[in-house]
Design an enzyme around this catalytic site. Sequence first.
Site, PDB file in Angstrom:
ATOM      1  N   ASP A  13       0.502 -30.867  28.849  1.00 31.24           N
ATOM      2  CA  ASP A  13       1.372 -31.413  27.812  1.00 31.24           C
ATOM      3  C   ASP A  13       0.670 -31.315  26.472  1.00 31.24           C
ATOM      4  O   ASP A  13      -0.564 -31.139  26.411  1.00 31.24           O
ATOM      5  CB  ASP A  13       1.721 -32.872  28.113  1.00 31.24           C
ATOM      6  CG  ASP A  13       2.729 -33.439  27.116  1.00 31.24           C
ATOM      7  OD1 ASP A  13       3.880 -32.959  27.117  1.00 31.24           O
ATOM      8  OD2 ASP A  13       2.373 -34.339  26.334  1.00 31.24           O
ATOM      9  N   SER A  14       1.443 -31.454  25.405  1.00 36.09           N
ATOM     10  CA  SER A  14       0.859 -31.405  24.070  1.00 36.09           C
ATOM     11  C   SER A  14       0.060 -32.660  23.747  1.00 36.09           C
ATOM     12  O   SER A  14      -0.663 -32.692  22.758  1.00 36.09           O
ATOM     13  CB  SER A  14       1.969 -31.220  23.025  1.00 36.09           C
ATOM     14  OG  SER A  14       2.866 -32.319  23.054  1.00 36.09           O
TER      15      SER A  14
ATOM     16  N   CYS B  66       5.609 -30.433  28.655  1.00 36.06           N
ATOM     17  CA  CYS B  66       5.996 -30.424  27.243  1.00 36.06           C
ATOM     18  C   CYS B  66       7.285 -29.623  27.081  1.00 36.06           C
ATOM     19  O   CYS B  66       7.355 -28.461  27.506  1.00 36.06           O
ATOM     20  CB  CYS B  66       4.874 -29.811  26.414  1.00 36.06           C
ATOM     21  SG  CYS B  66       5.285 -29.528  24.684  1.00 36.06           S
TER      22      CYS B  66
ATOM     23  N   GLU C 144       1.646 -40.955  19.721  1.00 33.45           N
ATOM     24  CA  GLU C 144       0.232 -40.604  19.801  1.00 33.45           C
ATOM     25  C   GLU C 144      -0.656 -41.648  19.128  1.00 33.45           C
ATOM     26  O   GLU C 144      -1.823 -41.786  19.471  1.00 33.45           O
ATOM     27  CB  GLU C 144      -0.017 -39.225  19.185  1.00 33.45           C
ATOM     28  CG  GLU C 144       0.570 -38.063  19.979  1.00 33.45           C
ATOM     29  CD  GLU C 144      -0.184 -37.780  21.269  1.00 33.45           C
ATOM     30  OE1 GLU C 144      -1.395 -38.004  21.315  1.00 33.45           O
ATOM     31  OE2 GLU C 144       0.460 -37.340  22.242  1.00 33.45           O
TER      32      GLU C 144
ATOM     33  N   CYS D 212      11.889 -34.670  24.949  1.00 33.49           N
ATOM     34  CA  CYS D 212      10.444 -34.600  24.737  1.00 33.49           C
ATOM     35  C   CYS D 212       9.827 -35.630  25.655  1.00 33.49           C
ATOM     36  O   CYS D 212      10.311 -36.773  25.727  1.00 33.49           O
ATOM     37  CB  CYS D 212      10.100 -34.897  23.274  1.00 33.49           C
ATOM     38  SG  CYS D 212       8.321 -35.013  22.957  1.00 33.49           S
TER      39      CYS D 212
ATOM     40  N   HIS E 152       7.260 -37.308  25.361  1.00 31.92           N
ATOM     41  CA  HIS E 152       6.734 -38.483  24.660  1.00 31.92           C
ATOM     42  C   HIS E 152       7.801 -39.570  24.539  1.00 31.92           C
ATOM     43  O   HIS E 152       7.483 -40.763  24.492  1.00 31.92           O
ATOM     44  CB  HIS E 152       6.269 -38.112  23.248  1.00 31.92           C
ATOM     45  CG  HIS E 152       4.951 -37.406  23.187  1.00 31.92           C
ATOM     46  ND1 HIS E 152       4.792 -36.109  23.608  1.00 31.92           N
ATOM     47  CD2 HIS E 152       3.731 -37.812  22.734  1.00 31.92           C
ATOM     48  CE1 HIS E 152       3.524 -35.742  23.411  1.00 31.92           C
ATOM     49  NE2 HIS E 152       2.868 -36.759  22.886  1.00 31.92           N
TER      50      HIS E 152
END
Length: 268
Positions: A9-10, A72, A151, A184, A186
């Site tokens: 994943d990013s 991702c 993040e 996404c 996230h």
Amino acid sequence: MDQPIGVIDSGVGGLTVASELMRQLPKEKLIYLGDTLRCPYGPRPKEEVIQFTMEMVDFLLKKDIKLLVVACNTATAFTLELLQEKLAIPVIGVIQPGARAAIKMTQKMQIGVIGTEGTIASKAYPEALHSINSEIEVHDLACPLFVPMVERGVLNGPDAYSVIEDSLHSIKEKQQIDTLILGCTHYPLLKDTIQAVVGDAVHIISSGEETAREVSAIMGYHQTLYEGERIPMHEFYTTGSWEVFQQIANNWLNIPINIIENANIVID
């Protein structure tokens, strides 16, 4: 088969997929790599996303993984077909599973999709949805502020609510939407706040559960499921600072800190 499942994943968002994999496949070992140093991927050019994804894949291939999950959405949109052609192991993305789950849920045939700039620009979700049902009406929207917020570990509270409310203003006005895809990985970390903004009448879809189900089915077909008895020791890696990664991993996955190993690596 005693080889691990690889997840890339990013950043930390793929932990939402890892959580479902751990729940549905409790005997399988995971090796997770989050590219927090270069996150977010959404605003980056396609060629750069491909380069970074390939570097992560090369790292995990050295760990002798038996299957790769591209957790991702941006990387899935830009690299899934390339990886499926290049690698000798199964490669699963998160877009098709999420699209299938949304189509099962919608009653009005009106589906919203929120994601990074890269995912939305790729039109991967409209294409996936229309490949299943061409009559679906898709309303997509880029939300570039969400990934940096996650993040930083800002997952709820007044600041998160304000950012999400402002970002979703235009899609919220489309009262006909009854299903919203979190495009996404996230975004599920913000799910409660997103739900509060869009209202309880909108069903929210995250792809983790469907992706894990697909992983299980594919490994069952290839007879690569681990059939012994064990409590696997997962490995988690990040290319950047590990403090926030550890905090979110613990809060989201409810795993002890000492499972997160060799966090500060840099991909060549």
